[in-house]
Design a protein around this motif. Sequence first.
Motif, PDB file in Angstrom:
ATOM      1  N   THR A 149      13.924  40.556  -6.401  1.00 32.81           N
ATOM      2  CA  THR A 149      14.816  39.601  -5.735  1.00 32.81           C
ATOM      3  C   THR A 149      15.719  40.354  -4.764  1.00 32.81           C
ATOM      4  O   THR A 149      16.298  41.381  -5.124  1.00 32.81           O
ATOM      5  CB  THR A 149      15.649  38.887  -6.820  1.00 32.81           C
ATOM      6  N   TRP A 150      15.865  39.831  -3.539  1.00 33.25           N
ATOM      7  CA  TRP A 150      16.568  40.630  -2.503  1.00 33.25           C
ATOM      8  C   TRP A 150      18.073  40.544  -2.656  1.00 33.25           C
ATOM      9  O   TRP A 150      18.785  41.433  -2.217  1.00 33.25           O
ATOM     10  CB  TRP A 150      16.177  40.135  -1.109  1.00 33.25           C
ATOM     11  N   TRP A 151      18.593  39.481  -3.354  1.00 32.79           N
ATOM     12  CA  TRP A 151      20.074  39.319  -3.416  1.00 32.79           C
ATOM     13  C   TRP A 151      20.581  39.771  -4.781  1.00 32.79           C
ATOM     14  O   TRP A 151      19.867  39.719  -5.782  1.00 32.79           O
ATOM     15  CB  TRP A 151      20.465  37.860  -3.163  1.00 32.79           C
ATOM     16  N   ILE A 152      21.850  40.215  -4.774  1.00 26.88           N
ATOM     17  CA  ILE A 152      22.469  40.650  -6.038  1.00 26.88           C
ATOM     18  C   ILE A 152      23.524  39.623  -6.432  1.00 26.88           C
ATOM     19  O   ILE A 152      24.112  38.959  -5.570  1.00 26.88           O
ATOM     20  CB  ILE A 152      23.089  42.062  -5.904  1.00 26.88           C
ATOM     21  N   ARG A 153      23.745  39.503  -7.736  1.00 31.25           N
ATOM     22  CA  ARG A 153      24.673  38.479  -8.265  1.00 31.25           C
ATOM     23  C   ARG A 153      26.076  38.653  -7.707  1.00 31.25           C
ATOM     24  O   ARG A 153      26.442  39.705  -7.185  1.00 31.25           O
ATOM     25  CB  ARG A 153      24.695  38.577  -9.780  1.00 31.25           C
ATOM     26  N   ARG A 154      26.881  37.579  -7.840  1.00 30.37           N
ATOM     27  CA  ARG A 154      28.265  37.618  -7.375  1.00 30.37           C
ATOM     28  C   ARG A 154      29.122  38.301  -8.443  1.00 30.37           C
ATOM     29  O   ARG A 154      28.728  38.362  -9.623  1.00 30.37           O
ATOM     30  CB  ARG A 154      28.756  36.170  -7.181  1.00 30.37           C
ATOM     31  N   ASP A 159      28.620  39.465 -15.938  1.00 30.59           N
ATOM     32  CA  ASP A 159      28.210  39.563 -17.348  1.00 30.59           C
ATOM     33  C   ASP A 159      26.987  38.728 -17.694  1.00 30.59           C
ATOM     34  O   ASP A 159      26.349  38.963 -18.708  1.00 30.59           O
ATOM     35  CB  ASP A 159      29.371  39.178 -18.272  1.00 30.59           C
ATOM     36  N   TYR A 160      26.689  37.723 -16.894  1.00 31.89           N
ATOM     37  CA  TYR A 160      25.494  36.934 -17.203  1.00 31.89           C
ATOM     38  C   TYR A 160      25.058  36.138 -15.992  1.00 31.89           C
ATOM     39  O   TYR A 160      25.861  35.525 -15.305  1.00 31.89           O
ATOM     40  CB  TYR A 160      25.736  35.951 -18.366  1.00 31.89           C
ATOM     41  N   ILE A 161      23.749  36.176 -15.774  1.00 33.63           N
ATOM     42  CA  ILE A 161      23.166  35.329 -14.729  1.00 33.63           C
ATOM     43  C   ILE A 161      21.851  34.810 -15.293  1.00 33.63           C
ATOM     44  O   ILE A 161      21.140  35.542 -15.985  1.00 33.63           O
ATOM     45  CB  ILE A 161      22.972  36.123 -13.418  1.00 33.63           C
ATOM     46  N   ALA A 162      21.579  33.528 -15.048  1.00 37.52           N
ATOM     47  CA  ALA A 162      20.460  32.883 -15.746  1.00 37.52           C
ATOM     48  C   ALA A 162      19.120  33.231 -15.104  1.00 37.52           C
ATOM     49  O   ALA A 162      18.078  32.922 -15.665  1.00 37.52           O
ATOM     50  CB  ALA A 162      20.652  31.379 -15.729  1.00 37.52           C
ATOM     51  N   GLU A 163      19.132  33.879 -13.959  1.00 36.11           N
ATOM     52  CA  GLU A 163      17.839  34.133 -13.295  1.00 36.11           C
ATOM     53  C   GLU A 163      17.822  35.581 -12.836  1.00 36.11           C
ATOM     54  O   GLU A 163      18.867  36.214 -12.692  1.00 36.11           O
ATOM     55  CB  GLU A 163      17.711  33.193 -12.105  1.00 36.11           C
ATOM     56  N   PRO A 164      16.612  36.131 -12.636  1.00 31.03           N
ATOM     57  CA  PRO A 164      16.548  37.551 -12.263  1.00 31.03           C
ATOM     58  C   PRO A 164      17.101  37.792 -10.859  1.00 31.03           C
ATOM     59  O   PRO A 164      16.626  37.200  -9.899  1.00 31.03           O
ATOM     60  CB  PRO A 164      15.059  37.874 -12.338  1.00 31.03           C
ATOM     61  N   ASP A 165      18.118  38.638 -10.753  1.00 27.06           N
ATOM     62  CA  ASP A 165      18.639  39.036  -9.428  1.00 27.06           C
ATOM     63  C   ASP A 165      18.184  40.465  -9.156  1.00 27.06           C
ATOM     64  O   ASP A 165      17.446  41.063  -9.945  1.00 27.06           O
ATOM     65  CB  ASP A 165      20.176  38.922  -9.395  1.00 27.06           C
ATOM     66  N   LEU A 166      18.644  41.056  -8.068  1.00 25.97           N
ATOM     67  CA  LEU A 166      18.220  42.407  -7.688  1.00 25.97           C
ATOM     68  C   LEU A 166      18.521  43.418  -8.787  1.00 25.97           C
ATOM     69  O   LEU A 166      17.716  44.321  -9.081  1.00 25.97           O
ATOM     70  CB  LEU A 166      18.932  42.814  -6.385  1.00 25.97           C
ATOM     71  N   HIS A 168      18.709  42.995 -12.097  1.00 25.21           N
ATOM     72  CA  HIS A 168      17.754  42.833 -13.208  1.00 25.21           C
ATOM     73  C   HIS A 168      16.406  43.451 -12.839  1.00 25.21           C
ATOM     74  O   HIS A 168      15.828  44.222 -13.601  1.00 25.21           O
ATOM     75  CB  HIS A 168      17.574  41.343 -13.522  1.00 25.21           C
ATOM     76  N   ASP A 169      15.940  43.154 -11.632  1.00 31.16           N
ATOM     77  CA  ASP A 169      14.602  43.609 -11.240  1.00 31.16           C
ATOM     78  C   ASP A 169      14.572  45.102 -10.901  1.00 31.16           C
ATOM     79  O   ASP A 169      13.749  45.851 -11.437  1.00 31.16           O
ATOM     80  CB  ASP A 169      14.115  42.813 -10.004  1.00 31.16           C
ATOM     81  N   LEU A 170      15.515  45.521 -10.054  1.00 22.29           N
ATOM     82  CA  LEU A 170      15.447  46.901  -9.544  1.00 22.29           C
ATOM     83  C   LEU A 170      15.918  47.902 -10.598  1.00 22.29           C
ATOM     84  O   LEU A 170      15.282  48.915 -10.841  1.00 22.29           O
ATOM     85  CB  LEU A 170      16.297  47.012  -8.275  1.00 22.29           C
ATOM     86  N   PHE A 171      17.038  47.596 -11.250  1.00 24.18           N
ATOM     87  CA  PHE A 171      17.544  48.499 -12.290  1.00 24.18           C
ATOM     88  C   PHE A 171      16.702  48.364 -13.561  1.00 24.18           C
ATOM     89  O   PHE A 171      16.385  49.352 -14.209  1.00 24.18           O
ATOM     90  CB  PHE A 171      19.006  48.149 -12.619  1.00 24.18           C
ATOM     91  N   GLY A 172      16.302  47.140 -13.904  1.00 24.82           N
ATOM     92  CA  GLY A 172      15.653  46.889 -15.198  1.00 24.82           C
ATOM     93  C   GLY A 172      14.161  47.093 -15.210  1.00 24.82           C
ATOM     94  O   GLY A 172      13.626  47.797 -16.071  1.00 24.82           O
TER      95      GLY A 172
END
Length: 329
Positions: A149-154, A159-166, A168-172
């Motif tokens: 995902t190209w965008w990162i959470r606000r 502490d929690y986001i319901a969908e994969p952001d950058l 989650h994908d890039l670090f995780g």
Amino acid sequence: PGPLSSRRCGSAKKVPACAGSSLGKGRGSKLQAMNAKPARLENIVTDKGKVPVYATGIIEQPWDDYSDGDHDVWRQLYERQREILVGRACDEFLAAQDAMGMTPDRIPKFADINAVLEAATGWTLIGVEGLLPELDFFDHLANRRFPVTWWIRRPDQIDYIAEPDLFHDLFGHVPLLMNPLFADYMQAYGRGGVKAHGVGPEALANLTRLYWYTVEFGLINTSQGLRIYGAGIVSSKGESLYSLESPAPNRLGFDLERIMRTRYRIDTFQKTYFVIDSFEQLMEATRPDCVPIYERRATLESLPAGSVLDSDEVIQRGNGDGWAADGDV
Ligand code: HBI
Ligand code: FE
């Protein structure tokens, strides 16, 4: 965050561009107008509540458009997780992150990561809007392309986001693609998913459970004890601690068909974690043709997430503290 239910999503309805996108605060957006703001397609996903499923297009990472706030969110999350994960994540994960040149300083450039990753295992990252329909996702994995995902959470979603952001994908997810065995498993998984999609929704449900209990929330046995390799755990502060230290969840030995029967929820910590002994074991498990497994599986009822069977290899039988009682899965 991660798997969608196995059923096809409902009809997409256009909604205003996502408010969460951190874009536009950058210095003179270099993106074409059409890509300036990702289109978030909210599809009604039946049995897991509403999960946004995005456009399936591949987009260039708009690195110059990340704001200082975006880089700051990356830095906060990166530093916090790395501190927690020493002694909790498996060594391969931490070593791979360093080998890829990931640092807390700035959001990594996909092109920089790809230069290292492609040389190591042939995988490359592609930028996407977010969750993809399963078949698109499987097809990318089958071709050693990992959607990020190209965008990162606000900041308010730290502490929690319901969908994969950058993050989650890039670090995780991305670091373990440096591990040849895990890299092979992920491609085999993608190929299996494309096949399962052809077999039907039940077969697909087996695959999304396998992804959930290994790639997202898997634990691994090591000489120093249990360690984390699942992306959903390593990208979550709370679950990084809970998955290894809480007496509440079950911890069971990896068993492919058992996992394919086991339901899950996407909005709570896991009631059960499955433990592999090695990445070889994961790769071996996907060698046999899965169709006979699906046929055998179809004759057995699926299991609530917190079940323990007599046939299970029980590493820890959870005490069930704090388990969600509503909406049993
Ligand atoms: N899409 N971008 C993206 N990332 C995922 O991890 C992902 C997905 N779509 C479907 C999905 N995961 C799961 O349903 C897998 O089990 C297929
Ligand atoms: Fe994920």
